[in-house]
Design a protein around this motif. Sequence first.
Motif, PDB file in Angstrom:
ATOM      1  N   ALA A 356       0.839  -1.193   0.000  1.00 21.33           N
ATOM      2  CA  ALA A 356       0.000   0.000   0.000  1.00 21.33           C
ATOM      3  C   ALA A 356       0.877   1.247   0.000  1.00 21.33           C
ATOM      4  O   ALA A 356       0.616   2.207  -0.728  1.00 21.33           O
ATOM      5  CB  ALA A 356      -0.923  -0.011   1.210  1.00 21.33           C
ATOM      6  N   ALA A 357       1.931   1.228   0.810  1.00 21.33           N
ATOM      7  CA  ALA A 357       2.797   2.395   0.920  1.00 21.33           C
ATOM      8  C   ALA A 357       3.514   2.659  -0.398  1.00 21.33           C
ATOM      9  O   ALA A 357       3.696   3.804  -0.807  1.00 21.33           O
ATOM     10  CB  ALA A 357       3.807   2.189   2.045  1.00 21.33           C
ATOM     11  N   LYS A 358       3.917   1.568  -1.076  1.00 13.89           N
ATOM     12  CA  LYS A 358       4.728   1.735  -2.282  1.00 13.89           C
ATOM     13  C   LYS A 358       3.896   2.068  -3.503  1.00 13.89           C
ATOM     14  O   LYS A 358       4.248   2.927  -4.299  1.00 13.89           O
ATOM     15  CB  LYS A 358       5.516   0.437  -2.542  1.00 13.89           C
ATOM     16  N   HIS A 359       2.756   1.384  -3.654  1.00 15.11           N
ATOM     17  CA  HIS A 359       2.058   1.441  -4.935  1.00 15.11           C
ATOM     18  C   HIS A 359       0.793   2.272  -4.946  1.00 15.11           C
ATOM     19  O   HIS A 359       0.334   2.680  -6.000  1.00 15.11           O
ATOM     20  CB  HIS A 359       1.724   0.023  -5.401  1.00 15.11           C
ATOM     21  N   ALA A 360       0.188   2.493  -3.786  1.00 13.76           N
ATOM     22  CA  ALA A 360      -1.121   3.138  -3.802  1.00 13.76           C
ATOM     23  C   ALA A 360      -1.022   4.607  -4.181  1.00 13.76           C
ATOM     24  O   ALA A 360      -1.937   5.165  -4.783  1.00 13.76           O
ATOM     25  CB  ALA A 360      -1.788   2.990  -2.442  1.00 13.76           C
ATOM     26  N   GLY A 361       0.081   5.245  -3.798  1.00 15.76           N
ATOM     27  CA  GLY A 361       0.237   6.652  -4.140  1.00 15.76           C
ATOM     28  C   GLY A 361      -0.603   7.587  -3.295  1.00 15.76           C
ATOM     29  O   GLY A 361      -0.956   8.671  -3.738  1.00 15.76           O
ATOM     30  N   VAL A 362      -0.957   7.175  -2.089  1.00 10.59           N
ATOM     31  CA  VAL A 362      -1.704   8.075  -1.202  1.00 10.59           C
ATOM     32  C   VAL A 362      -0.959   8.230   0.119  1.00 10.59           C
ATOM     33  O   VAL A 362      -0.063   7.457   0.450  1.00 10.59           O
ATOM     34  CB  VAL A 362      -3.126   7.559  -0.911  1.00 10.59           C
ATOM     35  N   ALA A 363      -1.385   9.247   0.884  1.00 10.70           N
ATOM     36  CA  ALA A 363      -0.656   9.587   2.099  1.00 10.70           C
ATOM     37  C   ALA A 363      -1.131   8.798   3.299  1.00 10.70           C
ATOM     38  O   ALA A 363      -0.528   8.835   4.357  1.00 10.70           O
ATOM     39  CB  ALA A 363      -0.792  11.072   2.387  1.00 10.70           C
ATOM     40  N   ARG A 364      -2.236   8.056   3.143  1.00  5.57           N
ATOM     41  CA  ARG A 364      -2.809   7.464   4.338  1.00  5.57           C
ATOM     42  C   ARG A 364      -3.148   5.991   4.099  1.00  5.57           C
ATOM     43  O   ARG A 364      -3.761   5.626   3.098  1.00  5.57           O
ATOM     44  CB  ARG A 364      -4.074   8.222   4.707  1.00  5.57           C
ATOM     45  N   VAL A 365      -2.746   5.154   5.040  1.00 10.03           N
ATOM     46  CA  VAL A 365      -3.094   3.740   4.995  1.00 10.03           C
ATOM     47  C   VAL A 365      -3.727   3.390   6.337  1.00 10.03           C
ATOM     48  O   VAL A 365      -3.211   3.757   7.384  1.00 10.03           O
ATOM     49  CB  VAL A 365      -1.842   2.863   4.771  1.00 10.03           C
ATOM     50  N   ASP A 366      -4.881   2.719   6.286  1.00 10.30           N
ATOM     51  CA  ASP A 366      -5.542   2.328   7.526  1.00 10.30           C
ATOM     52  C   ASP A 366      -5.334   0.845   7.790  1.00 10.30           C
ATOM     53  O   ASP A 366      -5.565   0.015   6.912  1.00 10.30           O
ATOM     54  CB  ASP A 366      -7.039   2.611   7.437  1.00 10.30           C
ATOM     55  N   VAL A 367      -4.901   0.541   8.997  1.00 13.17           N
ATOM     56  CA  VAL A 367      -4.734  -0.854   9.387  1.00 13.17           C
ATOM     57  C   VAL A 367      -5.669  -1.111  10.559  1.00 13.17           C
ATOM     58  O   VAL A 367      -5.666  -0.369  11.541  1.00 13.17           O
ATOM     59  CB  VAL A 367      -3.280  -1.150   9.818  1.00 13.17           C
ATOM     60  N   TYR A 368      -6.498  -2.130  10.416  1.00 10.21           N
ATOM     61  CA  TYR A 368      -7.434  -2.446  11.485  1.00 10.21           C
ATOM     62  C   TYR A 368      -7.269  -3.902  11.872  1.00 10.21           C
ATOM     63  O   TYR A 368      -7.251  -4.778  11.014  1.00 10.21           O
ATOM     64  CB  TYR A 368      -8.863  -2.181  11.017  1.00 10.21           C
ATOM     65  N   ALA A 369      -7.101  -4.165  13.150  1.00  6.07           N
ATOM     66  CA  ALA A 369      -6.940  -5.539  13.610  1.00  6.07           C
ATOM     67  C   ALA A 369      -7.998  -5.851  14.647  1.00  6.07           C
ATOM     68  O   ALA A 369      -8.288  -5.020  15.512  1.00  6.07           O
ATOM     69  CB  ALA A 369      -5.558  -5.741  14.222  1.00  6.07           C
ATOM     70  N   GLU A 370      -8.589  -7.026  14.535  1.00  7.95           N
ATOM     71  CA  GLU A 370      -9.574  -7.416  15.535  1.00  7.95           C
ATOM     72  C   GLU A 370      -9.166  -8.762  16.117  1.00  7.95           C
ATOM     73  O   GLU A 370      -8.977  -9.734  15.399  1.00  7.95           O
ATOM     74  CB  GLU A 370     -10.964  -7.492  14.910  1.00  7.95           C
ATOM     75  N   VAL A 371      -9.016  -8.800  17.421  1.00  3.74           N
ATOM     76  CA  VAL A 371      -8.597 -10.014  18.109  1.00  3.74           C
ATOM     77  C   VAL A 371      -9.690 -10.390  19.088  1.00  3.74           C
ATOM     78  O   VAL A 371     -10.012  -9.619  19.987  1.00  3.74           O
ATOM     79  CB  VAL A 371      -7.279  -9.793  18.883  1.00  3.74           C
ATOM     80  N   GLY A 372     -10.268 -11.546  18.897  1.00  4.21           N
ATOM     81  CA  GLY A 372     -11.326 -11.986  19.810  1.00  4.21           C
ATOM     82  C   GLY A 372     -10.749 -12.351  21.162  1.00  4.21           C
ATOM     83  O   GLY A 372      -9.580 -12.717  21.272  1.00  4.21           O
ATOM     84  N   THR A 373     -11.572 -12.230  22.202  1.00  3.54           N
ATOM     85  CA  THR A 373     -11.100 -12.577  23.538  1.00  3.54           C
ATOM     86  C   THR A 373     -10.970 -14.082  23.691  1.00  3.54           C
ATOM     87  O   THR A 373     -10.162 -14.576  24.459  1.00  3.54           O
ATOM     88  CB  THR A 373     -12.076 -12.052  24.603  1.00  3.54           C
ATOM     89  N   ASP A 374     -11.786 -14.809  22.927  1.00  2.00           N
ATOM     90  CA  ASP A 374     -11.774 -16.260  22.967  1.00  2.00           C
ATOM     91  C   ASP A 374     -10.524 -16.781  22.254  1.00  2.00           C
ATOM     92  O   ASP A 374     -10.283 -16.435  21.111  1.00  2.00           O
ATOM     93  CB  ASP A 374     -13.046 -16.737  22.248  1.00  2.00           C
ATOM     94  N   PRO A 375      -9.712 -17.611  22.925  1.00  2.00           N
ATOM     95  CA  PRO A 375      -8.473 -18.089  22.293  1.00  2.00           C
ATOM     96  C   PRO A 375      -8.720 -18.915  21.028  1.00  2.00           C
ATOM     97  O   PRO A 375      -7.809 -19.084  20.209  1.00  2.00           O
ATOM     98  CB  PRO A 375      -7.825 -18.951  23.364  1.00  2.00           C
ATOM     99  N   SER A 376      -9.939 -19.441  20.858  1.00  2.00           N
ATOM    100  CA  SER A 376     -10.196 -20.251  19.672  1.00  2.00           C
ATOM    101  C   SER A 376     -10.660 -19.396  18.498  1.00  2.00           C
ATOM    102  O   SER A 376     -10.926 -19.911  17.420  1.00  2.00           O
ATOM    103  CB  SER A 376     -11.255 -21.302  19.988  1.00  2.00           C
ATOM    104  N   SER A 377     -10.764 -18.075  18.711  1.00  2.00           N
ATOM    105  CA  SER A 377     -11.318 -17.236  17.655  1.00  2.00           C
ATOM    106  C   SER A 377     -10.246 -16.879  16.630  1.00  2.00           C
ATOM    107  O   SER A 377      -9.098 -17.278  16.719  1.00  2.00           O
ATOM    108  CB  SER A 377     -11.903 -15.968  18.267  1.00  2.00           C
TER     109      SER A 377
END
Lengths: 438, 215
Positions: A356-377
């Motif tokens: 995204a940083a190299k090819h998208a040509g924009v100043a902003r990249v959004d990274v979103y991570a979701e981690v469930g509380t359940d270890p099996s998730s």
Amino acid sequence: MRPGPRTCDDGCDMSESPPVRRAYRDTETSIVGGVAAGLAQHLGARVMWVRAFFVATAVLSGFGVLLYAALWLFLPAAPAHEVGSPGSESATRGGRRPGRIRRLTDAGPAVALVALGFGAVLIVESVLGIGTLFWPVLIAVVGVALLWRQADEAQRERWLDAGGRLDLIGVIFGRGGWAAYARVAAGALLVIIAFGLFSLRGGSASDLGRLTFAFLLGVAGIAVILGPWGLKLYADLTAERAERIRTQERADLAAHLHDSVLQTLALIQKNSTDATTVARLARAQERDLRSWLYAEDASPDASIAAALRQVAAEVEDAHGSGAHSLAIEVVAVGDGPLTPRLLPLIAASREAITNAAKHAGVARVDVYAEVGTDPSSVVEVFVRDRGTGFDLDAVGDDRHGIRDSIRARMERHGGAAEVRTGPGEGTEVRLRMPQGGE
Amino acid sequence: MSMTRVLVVDDHAMFRSGVRAELAQQAGVEVVGEAADVDSAVAAVAAQQPDVVLLDVHLPGGGGVEVMRRAPSVEGRPRYLALSVSDAADDVIGTIRGGARGYVTKTITGPELSAAIERVAGGDAVFSPRLAGFVLDAFSGVIEVAAVDEDLDRLTEREREVMRLIARGYSYKEVAKELFISIKTVETHMSSVLRKLQLSSRHELTRWASDRRLL
């Protein structure tokens, strides 16, 4: 420019096994010593019930009082210095954040308990008759309680005051003020009155045996009065040493950061005509300061969110110097330990962010991570940009980024990757990896 | 359309003048005053009666929350938009629960800030990706309809979806397109999430907050 690895305080060896849940006295919502509040928190019960329990058992043969006193002795006060990042703490000290609001409902239960206690005293009185011992003992108990509470307050204040050494007046009176002096004086006075009452009712004080007894009582009284300070002193010494180490560590970090700010400012002055360089420098410095001031303490090799932040920061530094500035926003919901199983996910995320940083040509990249509380998730990571996008089918065979580094890697390790893109539509890479055991 | 009257409350003079200069270039927004601490902010709200107050979270005199508590409010005006360098979750959620209709960080660009002001002035909520992340965190946990007694205490599946997209960096328009709903519906969902955030007594939310010394 990043602060070095933080030295390990006593939390280190706990990373293997889940940390032991300890009960603390809650000195911030306390009425007497914070025992009931702390217990309620520990047991997950309502504090009112715990308090009622103590009052009820106090009426029944004084068991509650003894239990309370014992718990007061042995439960450590909640460690106040675990609260907050340096930035938040500083803002709190400077009065730039709302403090704890003492609500009126806090006073209500206290009044009720006092009334109940008074009632209990009357009941005992009516049952036992006006005992010779009862009032002196009651007065002495109240007096000692007052003294102990004061010692406790002193302890709390010393925790709030970060740098201070131990001084004796401070140990007894805390930060001073008429309330502290009055409390100590009242406590001492009550104890003296109790002894006075006892000796008056006990008959002639000239009797030698009684005199010795009174003397011994006096010694015991002094021990009781000074006892709390001895004990607290011991507990404080340990706590203060930990706090001092932490303070020094922070001072080092602060010096390191100030130094890096100076370097950055010098670089900015030198490059003041080059807007993207200035923006990149400012961004990197901002990130450093922000993480130091407001971020939770987590090392990048221990938590998923911290690892992703680290990756984002590295990509930002490496690719932010092109034709445009670059800001990578990482938002994480939930967090979990970074198990070896999740390392391919982090590596694939790095690849996606770099793309995204190299090819998208924009100043902003959004990274979103979701981690469930359940270890099996499942752990999910989304990397999104609003850049040029591309035609997925037209990607040549010589470009390995998406095919090998992202998709194949994820599938090899039991995860999945999906790329949504199109010319002019931006790109979103969705990564999923089960969190579960080996 | 008339100008949206804005009061800038921040204890850094440099930042105030920066915002003033940036907003001067935006049509439809007018800075009518500045304040540097809680007392002067309360006085300025009473004197200027702005439509929107840009409120720093950390403010001498008890923080931005204190301004919202003490300043006079006439027919729901002014509305508050929190603005801060602090990313600390407890500050952000505390300010929203104190009555702010949105939260943006100070690195926001002029046009984005002006758009956020207009949105707040119109009664809508403003969620940055970060705030959406905090909201999802605070309302996290398995949704078992039977286990939760009050509607206020959980997000609907749709609201959760909207929040996730916002956290992923989607704009309102993109969220609407992705979910095949109108922008107006997206705005309705956001306002409803904001209301839940402010009013919910959900056990997890209160515990989440008290863990962070909010209550």
